[in-house]
Structure formats: C-alpha cells, structure tokens
Design a protein around this motif. Sequence first.
Motif, PDB file in Angstrom:
ATOM      1  N   CYS A  79       0.851  -1.179   0.000  1.00  0.00           N
ATOM      2  CA  CYS A  79       0.000   0.000   0.000  1.00  0.00           C
ATOM      3  C   CYS A  79       0.893   1.237   0.000  1.00  0.00           C
ATOM      4  CB  CYS A  79      -0.907  -0.036   1.226  1.00  0.00           C
ATOM      5  SG  CYS A  79      -2.307   1.063   1.112  1.00  0.00           S
ATOM      6  N   TYR A  80       0.674   2.132  -0.936  1.00  0.00           N
ATOM      7  CA  TYR A  80       1.537   3.291  -1.103  1.00  0.00           C
ATOM      8  C   TYR A  80       0.682   4.532  -1.317  1.00  0.00           C
ATOM      9  CZ  TYR A  80       4.914   6.442  -3.234  1.00  0.00           C
ATOM     10  OH  TYR A  80       5.699   7.527  -3.522  1.00  0.00           O
ATOM     11  N   GLY A  81       1.122   5.637  -0.785  1.00  0.00           N
ATOM     12  CA  GLY A  81       0.423   6.890  -1.037  1.00  0.00           C
ATOM     13  C   GLY A  81       0.820   7.973  -0.062  1.00  0.00           C
ATOM     14  N   GLN A  82       0.300   9.148  -0.304  1.00  0.00           N
ATOM     15  CA  GLN A  82       0.586  10.300   0.549  1.00  0.00           C
ATOM     16  C   GLN A  82      -0.028  10.114   1.930  1.00  0.00           C
ATOM     17  OE1 GLN A  82      -0.909  13.266  -2.514  1.00  0.00           O
ATOM     18  NE2 GLN A  82       0.571  14.479  -1.366  1.00  0.00           N
ATOM     19  N   THR A  83       0.510  10.826   2.899  1.00  0.00           N
ATOM     20  CA  THR A  83      -0.044  10.833   4.247  1.00  0.00           C
ATOM     21  C   THR A  83      -1.492  11.310   4.179  1.00  0.00           C
ATOM     22  OG1 THR A  83       2.131  11.288   5.204  1.00  0.00           O
ATOM     23  CG2 THR A  83       0.211  11.854   6.545  1.00  0.00           C
ATOM     24  N   GLY A  84      -2.359  10.594   4.879  1.00  0.00           N
ATOM     25  CA  GLY A  84      -3.753  10.996   4.978  1.00  0.00           C
ATOM     26  C   GLY A  84      -4.649  10.545   3.844  1.00  0.00           C
ATOM     27  N   THR A  85      -4.153   9.644   2.974  1.00  0.00           N
ATOM     28  CA  THR A  85      -4.967   9.225   1.827  1.00  0.00           C
ATOM     29  C   THR A  85      -5.747   7.938   2.074  1.00  0.00           C
ATOM     30  OG1 THR A  85      -3.059   8.109   0.838  1.00  0.00           O
ATOM     31  CG2 THR A  85      -3.503  10.379   0.130  1.00  0.00           C
ATOM     32  N   GLY A  86      -5.613   7.334   3.247  1.00  0.00           N
ATOM     33  CA  GLY A  86      -6.428   6.170   3.582  1.00  0.00           C
ATOM     34  C   GLY A  86      -5.736   4.822   3.537  1.00  0.00           C
ATOM     35  N   LYS A  87      -4.417   4.807   3.501  1.00  0.00           N
ATOM     36  CA  LYS A  87      -3.694   3.528   3.443  1.00  0.00           C
ATOM     37  C   LYS A  87      -3.988   2.675   4.666  1.00  0.00           C
ATOM     38  CE  LYS A  87       0.199   5.631   3.240  1.00  0.00           C
ATOM     39  NZ  LYS A  87      -0.334   6.992   3.283  1.00  0.00           N
ATOM     40  N   THR A  88      -3.875   3.229   5.844  1.00  0.00           N
ATOM     41  CA  THR A  88      -4.099   2.471   7.074  1.00  0.00           C
ATOM     42  C   THR A  88      -5.547   2.007   7.157  1.00  0.00           C
ATOM     43  OG1 THR A  88      -2.340   3.685   8.195  1.00  0.00           O
ATOM     44  CG2 THR A  88      -3.924   2.529   9.592  1.00  0.00           C
ATOM     45  N   THR A  89      -6.477   2.846   6.793  1.00  0.00           N
ATOM     46  CA  THR A  89      -7.888   2.460   6.809  1.00  0.00           C
ATOM     47  C   THR A  89      -8.134   1.326   5.824  1.00  0.00           C
ATOM     48  OG1 THR A  89      -8.567   4.685   7.453  1.00  0.00           O
ATOM     49  CG2 THR A  89     -10.249   3.282   6.455  1.00  0.00           C
ATOM     50  N   THR A  90      -7.539   1.397   4.647  1.00  0.00           N
ATOM     51  CA  THR A  90      -7.699   0.326   3.662  1.00  0.00           C
ATOM     52  C   THR A  90      -7.104  -0.980   4.182  1.00  0.00           C
ATOM     53  OG1 THR A  90      -7.641   1.897   1.833  1.00  0.00           O
ATOM     54  CG2 THR A  90      -7.137  -0.403   1.307  1.00  0.00           C
ATOM     55  N   ILE A  91      -5.955  -0.915   4.798  1.00  0.00           N
ATOM     56  CA  ILE A  91      -5.270  -2.120   5.276  1.00  0.00           C
ATOM     57  C   ILE A  91      -5.923  -2.676   6.542  1.00  0.00           C
ATOM     58  CG2 ILE A  91      -3.098  -2.963   6.264  1.00  0.00           C
ATOM     59  CD1 ILE A  91      -2.932  -2.673   3.278  1.00  0.00           C
ATOM     60  N   MET A  92      -6.205  -1.831   7.523  1.00  0.00           N
ATOM     61  CA  MET A  92      -6.668  -2.315   8.826  1.00  0.00           C
ATOM     62  C   MET A  92      -8.179  -2.186   9.030  1.00  0.00           C
ATOM     63  SD  MET A  92      -3.932  -3.477   9.984  1.00  0.00           S
ATOM     64  CE  MET A  92      -4.538  -3.976  11.574  1.00  0.00           C
ATOM     65  N   GLY A  93      -8.779  -1.177   8.459  1.00  0.00           N
ATOM     66  CA  GLY A  93     -10.202  -0.941   8.644  1.00  0.00           C
ATOM     67  C   GLY A  93     -10.458   0.464   9.152  1.00  0.00           C
ATOM     68  N   GLU A  94     -11.721   0.824   9.179  1.00  0.00           N
ATOM     69  CA  GLU A  94     -12.130   2.154   9.644  1.00  0.00           C
ATOM     70  C   GLU A  94     -11.756   2.304  11.117  1.00  0.00           C
ATOM     71  OE1 GLU A  94     -13.422   5.888   9.316  1.00  0.00           O
ATOM     72  OE2 GLU A  94     -13.488   4.487   7.634  1.00  0.00           O
ATOM     73  N   PRO A  95     -10.942   3.303  11.475  1.00  0.00           N
ATOM     74  CA  PRO A  95     -10.522   3.468  12.867  1.00  0.00           C
ATOM     75  C   PRO A  95     -11.713   3.506  13.834  1.00  0.00           C
ATOM     76  CG  PRO A  95      -9.302   4.967  11.458  1.00  0.00           C
ATOM     77  CD  PRO A  95     -10.387   4.339  10.605  1.00  0.00           C
ATOM     78  N   GLY A  96     -11.630   2.680  14.864  1.00  0.00           N
ATOM     79  CA  GLY A  96     -12.686   2.596  15.853  1.00  0.00           C
ATOM     80  C   GLY A  96     -13.786   1.616  15.483  1.00  0.00           C
ATOM     81  N   ARG A  97     -13.749   1.123  14.245  1.00  0.00           N
ATOM     82  CA  ARG A  97     -14.787   0.186  13.783  1.00  0.00           C
ATOM     83  C   ARG A  97     -14.161  -1.052  13.143  1.00  0.00           C
ATOM     84  NH1 ARG A  97     -18.809   3.204  10.075  1.00  0.00           N
ATOM     85  NH2 ARG A  97     -19.934   1.257  10.340  1.00  0.00           N
ATOM     86  N   GLU A  98     -12.868  -1.298  13.419  1.00  0.00           N
ATOM     87  CA  GLU A  98     -12.128  -2.376  12.769  1.00  0.00           C
ATOM     88  C   GLU A  98     -12.714  -3.759  13.006  1.00  0.00           C
ATOM     89  OE1 GLU A  98     -10.868  -0.358  15.087  1.00  0.00           O
ATOM     90  OE2 GLU A  98      -9.074   0.638  14.370  1.00  0.00           O
ATOM     91  N   LEU A  99     -13.439  -3.949  14.105  1.00  0.00           N
ATOM     92  CA  LEU A  99     -13.974  -5.260  14.431  1.00  0.00           C
ATOM     93  C   LEU A  99     -15.345  -5.523  13.823  1.00  0.00           C
ATOM     94  CD1 LEU A  99     -12.805  -5.538  18.142  1.00  0.00           C
ATOM     95  CD2 LEU A  99     -11.691  -6.404  16.092  1.00  0.00           C
ATOM     96  N   GLU A 100     -15.964  -4.487  13.258  1.00  0.00           N
ATOM     97  CA  GLU A 100     -17.241  -4.662  12.581  1.00  0.00           C
ATOM     98  C   GLU A 100     -16.973  -5.312  11.224  1.00  0.00           C
ATOM     99  OE1 GLU A 100     -19.429  -0.983  12.330  1.00  0.00           O
ATOM    100  OE2 GLU A 100     -18.717  -0.379  14.314  1.00  0.00           O
ATOM    101  N   ASP A 101     -17.737  -6.332  10.902  1.00  0.00           N
ATOM    102  CA  ASP A 101     -17.486  -7.080   9.675  1.00  0.00           C
ATOM    103  C   ASP A 101     -17.392  -6.197   8.437  1.00  0.00           C
ATOM    104  OD1 ASP A 101     -17.167  -9.560  10.816  1.00  0.00           O
ATOM    105  OD2 ASP A 101     -19.244 -10.158  10.512  1.00  0.00           O
ATOM    106  N   GLU A 102     -18.304  -5.244   8.279  1.00  0.00           N
ATOM    107  CA  GLU A 102     -18.291  -4.442   7.050  1.00  0.00           C
ATOM    108  C   GLU A 102     -17.135  -3.451   6.998  1.00  0.00           C
ATOM    109  OE1 GLU A 102     -21.121  -1.855   9.625  1.00  0.00           O
ATOM    110  OE2 GLU A 102     -21.132  -3.980   9.145  1.00  0.00           O
ATOM    111  N   GLU A 103     -16.483  -3.189   8.129  1.00  0.00           N
ATOM    112  CA  GLU A 103     -15.395  -2.205   8.153  1.00  0.00           C
ATOM    113  C   GLU A 103     -14.008  -2.818   8.296  1.00  0.00           C
ATOM    114  OE1 GLU A 103     -15.668   0.858   7.330  1.00  0.00           O
ATOM    115  OE2 GLU A 103     -17.845   0.777   7.224  1.00  0.00           O
ATOM    116  N   LYS A 104     -13.917  -4.143   8.312  1.00  0.00           N
ATOM    117  CA  LYS A 104     -12.600  -4.782   8.410  1.00  0.00           C
ATOM    118  C   LYS A 104     -11.791  -4.444   7.171  1.00  0.00           C
ATOM    119  CE  LYS A 104     -13.960  -8.711  11.206  1.00  0.00           C
ATOM    120  NZ  LYS A 104     -14.176 -10.169  11.217  1.00  0.00           N
ATOM    121  N   GLY A 105     -10.511  -4.165   7.388  1.00  0.00           N
ATOM    122  CA  GLY A 105      -9.632  -3.830   6.274  1.00  0.00           C
ATOM    123  C   GLY A 105      -9.193  -5.061   5.505  1.00  0.00           C
TER     124      GLY A 105
END
Length: 155
Positions: A79-105
């Motif tokens: 995963c590559y890109g500028q800071t703040g473009t959503g790499k971590t969210t894409t890889i791990m999931g929506e922050p604070g909702r990572e354990l919800e099935d629809e938001e898992k990365g």
Amino acid sequence: CVQIHDNVVTLLEVSSSEAAHSLHRKHGGQAATRFVVDVAMDSSDPDAEDYVSQARCYDLVGRRVLEQTLEGFNTCLFCYGQTGTGKTTTIMGEPGRELEDEEKGILVRLLEDLFRRASEFEDGGQEVHMKVQMLELYNDRLVDLIAPRHMMRRT
C-alpha cells in the motif's frame, strides 16, 4: 481532477501554455494523462455508484492474493500513497470500527481467510507452513511491525 473508470485513471490538468492547447482541445479543454492499472478504486463517496467498500476492495485485490498464496506463490500486499490518503484504513479498517465485519480492512480479511483455509487443510491431513512479515517504510526507515526491535537478530 481525477477520473476513474474501470481500471483507467485519468488525471486532467488545466494549463495555459501554448504547447498544451492542442491537447486541451482533444480532451474538452483539458490536458489528460491516463494510467491503466490492474484495479482502480474510489472510496471517496459512499453514495456514488462506483464506490468501493472494504468488502469490495477485498474482493478486487485480497482474494487474488489469498488464492495465489494458497497455490504456493510468495505474495505481497503493498500500500503506497501520501499521508492521509487512507492507506491504514484500507489495510486495517475504519478506525474505531475495525472489528465490525463491514469495516474490516483488507489485511484483516486476508489473514482471517488465510488462517481459516490453513485450518481446513490441516483438518484434511495436510501440513501447512506459513511465514508472514509486516514491514513499514516511512521516512526512509524500514520497521518490522511484528518483531519488536529488541528481538531482531543482527546479521
């Protein structure tokens, strides 16, 4: 302006230089640069017709990585890109909702499926060997995200 259609990403630029005028006329007054990629995804507007959810992202990319891994190939999820473009969210999931099935990365989904399938192989009498490495390259520093620094061997 960025346009995504299927696997083509088009960057449109507005330029006033004389050399760009002919390009502008060909693309409705804008110079265009096109990139053809394996998969292009847009997750900026959940209401858009071509919105790519976490599940769709996994279907487009993660399942191929899973299948190729299970076929015995070495695989890499990069995963590559500028800071703040959503790499971590894409890889791990929506922050604070990572354990919800629809938001898992994509990585969470990939590892869940990989270990589930490995367990199925073992239940069928097969022997399974896996090696996983997670690295982060940030500001020209390579960090192993699994092995704590004090546990790494010096070679």
